[in-house]
Design a protein around this motif. Structure first.
Motif, mmCIF file in Angstrom:
data_model
loop_
_atom_site.group_PDB
_atom_site.id
_atom_site.type_symbol
_atom_site.label_atom_id
_atom_site.label_comp_id
_atom_site.label_asym_id
_atom_site.label_seq_id
_atom_site.Cartn_x
_atom_site.Cartn_y
_atom_site.Cartn_z
ATOM 1 N N GLN A 25 0.852 -1.178 0.000
ATOM 2 C CA GLN A 25 0.000 0.000 0.000
ATOM 3 C C GLN A 25 0.892 1.233 0.000
ATOM 4 N N ARG A 26 0.608 2.205 -0.853
ATOM 5 C CA ARG A 26 1.442 3.402 -0.931
ATOM 6 C C ARG A 26 1.296 4.258 0.319
ATOM 7 N N TYR A 27 0.119 4.214 0.947
ATOM 8 C CA TYR A 27 -0.126 5.026 2.132
ATOM 9 C C TYR A 27 -0.496 4.113 3.298
ATOM 10 N N LEU A 28 -0.639 4.699 4.470
ATOM 11 C CA LEU A 28 -0.932 3.909 5.666
ATOM 12 C C LEU A 28 -2.439 3.809 5.876
ATOM 13 N N GLU A 29 -2.928 2.564 5.917
ATOM 14 C CA GLU A 29 -4.327 2.287 6.241
ATOM 15 C C GLU A 29 -4.357 1.177 7.273
ATOM 16 N N SER A 30 -5.192 1.314 8.288
ATOM 17 C CA SER A 30 -5.282 0.285 9.320
ATOM 18 C C SER A 30 -6.736 -0.140 9.494
ATOM 19 N N TYR A 31 -6.927 -1.447 9.572
ATOM 20 C CA TYR A 31 -8.245 -2.040 9.784
ATOM 21 C C TYR A 31 -8.178 -2.870 11.064
ATOM 22 N N LEU A 32 -9.045 -2.543 12.023
ATOM 23 C CA LEU A 32 -9.005 -3.174 13.341
ATOM 24 C C LEU A 32 -10.244 -4.033 13.566
ATOM 25 N N ARG A 33 -10.029 -5.207 14.129
ATOM 26 C CA ARG A 33 -11.128 -6.083 14.526
ATOM 27 C C ARG A 33 -10.936 -6.416 15.999
ATOM 28 N N LEU A 34 -11.793 -5.814 16.822
ATOM 29 C CA LEU A 34 -11.659 -5.968 18.267
ATOM 30 C C LEU A 34 -12.976 -6.451 18.866
ATOM 31 N N PRO A 35 -12.922 -7.210 19.963
ATOM 32 C CA PRO A 35 -14.151 -7.556 20.679
ATOM 33 C C PRO A 35 -14.861 -6.289 21.158
ATOM 34 N N GLU A 36 -16.155 -6.372 21.298
ATOM 35 C CA GLU A 36 -16.952 -5.191 21.603
ATOM 36 C C GLU A 36 -16.489 -4.473 22.867
ATOM 37 N N GLN A 37 -16.109 -5.234 23.905
ATOM 38 C CA GLN A 37 -15.738 -4.593 25.168
ATOM 39 C C GLN A 37 -14.419 -3.835 25.095
ATOM 40 N N ARG A 55 3.702 3.401 5.793
ATOM 41 C CA ARG A 55 3.047 2.841 4.616
ATOM 42 C C ARG A 55 2.531 1.451 4.941
ATOM 43 N N GLY A 56 1.589 1.014 4.128
ATOM 44 C CA GLY A 56 1.103 -0.352 4.252
ATOM 45 C C GLY A 56 -0.384 -0.402 4.570
ATOM 46 N N LYS A 57 -1.024 -1.452 4.086
ATOM 47 C CA LYS A 57 -2.418 -1.728 4.431
ATOM 48 C C LYS A 57 -2.396 -2.755 5.557
ATOM 49 N N ARG A 237 8.808 6.564 -0.646
ATOM 50 C CA ARG A 237 8.312 7.587 -1.571
ATOM 51 C C ARG A 237 9.447 8.190 -2.389
ATOM 52 N N ARG A 238 10.618 8.335 -1.783
ATOM 53 C CA ARG A 238 11.762 8.849 -2.544
ATOM 54 C C ARG A 238 12.158 7.859 -3.635
ATOM 55 N N LEU A 239 12.082 6.579 -3.316
ATOM 56 C CA LEU A 239 12.398 5.564 -4.325
ATOM 57 C C LEU A 239 11.345 5.552 -5.429
ATOM 58 N N ASP A 240 10.092 5.796 -5.069
ATOM 59 C CA ASP A 240 9.038 5.924 -6.092
ATOM 60 C C ASP A 240 9.411 7.015 -7.099
ATOM 61 N N PHE A 241 9.853 8.143 -6.583
ATOM 62 C CA PHE A 241 10.238 9.257 -7.446
ATOM 63 C C PHE A 241 11.414 8.856 -8.347
ATOM 64 N N MET A 242 12.394 8.145 -7.794
ATOM 65 C CA MET A 242 13.547 7.739 -8.592
ATOM 66 C C MET A 242 13.126 6.805 -9.722
ATOM 67 N N ARG A 277 10.322 -1.156 -9.372
ATOM 68 C CA ARG A 277 9.131 -0.378 -9.014
ATOM 69 C C ARG A 277 8.120 -1.221 -8.256
ATOM 70 N N GLU A 278 7.909 -2.465 -8.701
ATOM 71 C CA GLU A 278 6.948 -3.341 -8.033
ATOM 72 C C GLU A 278 7.357 -3.603 -6.588
ATOM 73 N N GLN A 279 8.639 -3.859 -6.366
ATOM 74 C CA GLN A 279 9.098 -4.175 -5.020
ATOM 75 C C GLN A 279 9.188 -2.941 -4.128
ATOM 76 N N ILE A 280 9.402 -1.792 -4.718
ATOM 77 C CA ILE A 280 9.495 -0.563 -3.924
ATOM 78 C C ILE A 280 8.141 -0.237 -3.282
ATOM 79 N N GLN A 281 7.054 -0.728 -3.874
ATOM 80 C CA GLN A 281 5.745 -0.533 -3.241
ATOM 81 C C GLN A 281 5.676 -1.180 -1.871
ATOM 82 N N ASN A 282 6.600 -2.130 -1.606
ATOM 83 C CA ASN A 282 6.628 -2.815 -0.312
ATOM 84 C C ASN A 282 7.461 -2.096 0.730
ATOM 85 N N ILE A 283 8.193 -1.070 0.306
ATOM 86 C CA ILE A 283 9.167 -0.454 1.210
ATOM 87 C C ILE A 283 8.536 0.702 1.962
ATOM 88 N N GLU A 284 8.843 0.758 3.238
ATOM 89 C CA GLU A 284 8.322 1.800 4.131
ATOM 90 C C GLU A 284 8.717 3.190 3.624
#
Length: 284
Positions: A25-37, A55-57, A237-242, A277-284
């Motif tokens: 994921q190019r940006y940071l997204e977080s999905y949480l699954r927690l018990p109700e309490q 970065r990362g989903k 992101r700097r590597l994306d630009f490169m 480019r494909e692998q740089i998508q994995n880099i923080e």
């Protein structure tokens, strides 16, 4: 960056299991699954992710199993039970004693029977400490993955330098071939040019086909990318630009390609850049 971490916590209150995983994921997204309490922990968890990751989903799951003792141990609200019985006695008196109070009816009254309340605040504190440990493991897993990605990118950069060297080596032969090709075309057309005019044509042709600037830039981009990798930190992101810069020069090189060898090098450059480019998508 892809990574996974799992941590188990046991206490008198039961067992909890944290799991954190991420995908590209190019940006940071977080999905949480927690018990109700434990829904109240969501803002705290998101903030801890934000402080340590860029970065990362992310998917974060908490599984909570209360201990059997805590689940089965019941308490009676004596004050409420007595009040229910008093009110029931008054109703019975109003009906001239025709009603009989069933003890089970008292127990069924909302709030009379209660599960023993666990100390949610104490448990939450322990859960957050366990989450921090899980996050540490997760970041360590990402770092290990990052080392592997750095090795792969460095190998592709070596490949770029090899193709640049091939094209540089080809250029003198390309110009000789072009001179002979131009001379043959003029002879076939029965056109005679003096040496001065022929040299002018060759200069113009050389200017159109000159790729020295593109090759110099590709070498500079390789050096800069290695510098970024060595610096470390949040460099995705700097590597994306490169990679955008790499693509720009390789496209120009491909547009100026005039023989099979240079064309093959241009194609190989595009493959190497796309792999990075494909692998740089994995880099923080």
């Amino acid at each position: 960056m892809t990574a996974y971490a799992r941590h188990t916590l046991k206490g008198e209150w039961g067992t909890a299991v944290w799991e954190v995983r991420s995908v590209n994921q190019r940006y940071l997204e977080s999905y949480l699954r927690l018990p109700e309490q434990f829904r109240g922990l969501e803002p705290v968890l998101r903030e801890r992710f934000r402080k340590r990751l860029n970065r990362g989903k992310l998917e974060c799951n908490l599984r909570f199993d209360a201990s059997a003792e805590k689940q089965s141990k019941l308490q009676i609200n004596e004050a409420l039970a007595k009040e229910v019985m008093r009110c029931a006695g008054w109703v019975n008196d109003q009906t001239s004693g025709s009603m009989h109070l069933n003890p089970l009816d008292v127990l069924r009254w909302p709030g009379v029977m209660e599960n023993e309340e666990a100390d949610i605040d104490t448990i939450s504190t322990e859960l957050l400490a366990a989450f921090d440990e899980t996050l540490n493991q997760f970041i360590a897993a990402r770092a290990s993955e990052g080392d592997s990605l750095e090795t792969m990118i460095s190998q592709r950069l070596d490949g770029v330098m090899v193709e640049v060297a091939k094209v540089r080596e080809q250029m003198p032969a390309v110009m000789i071939w072009q001179r002979e090709r131009l001379t043959n075309k003029l002879e076939d057309a029965n056109v005679e040019l003096d040496n001065g005019r022929l040299e002018q044509e060759m200069i113009l042709l050389a200017q159109r086909l000159d790729v020295a600037e593109e090759l110099d830039r590709l070498e500079a981009h390789v050096a800069e990318t290695r510098k970024i990798l060595k610096k470390g930190g949040a460099i995705g992101r700097r590597l994306d630009f490169m990679m955008q810069e790499f693509n720009r020069e390789s496209n120009t090189l491909a547009s100026k390609s005039i023989n099979q060898e240079v064309t093959q090098s241009a194609v190989e450059l595009k493959v190497l850049i796309e792999q990075m480019r494909e692998q740089i998508q994995n880099i923080e």
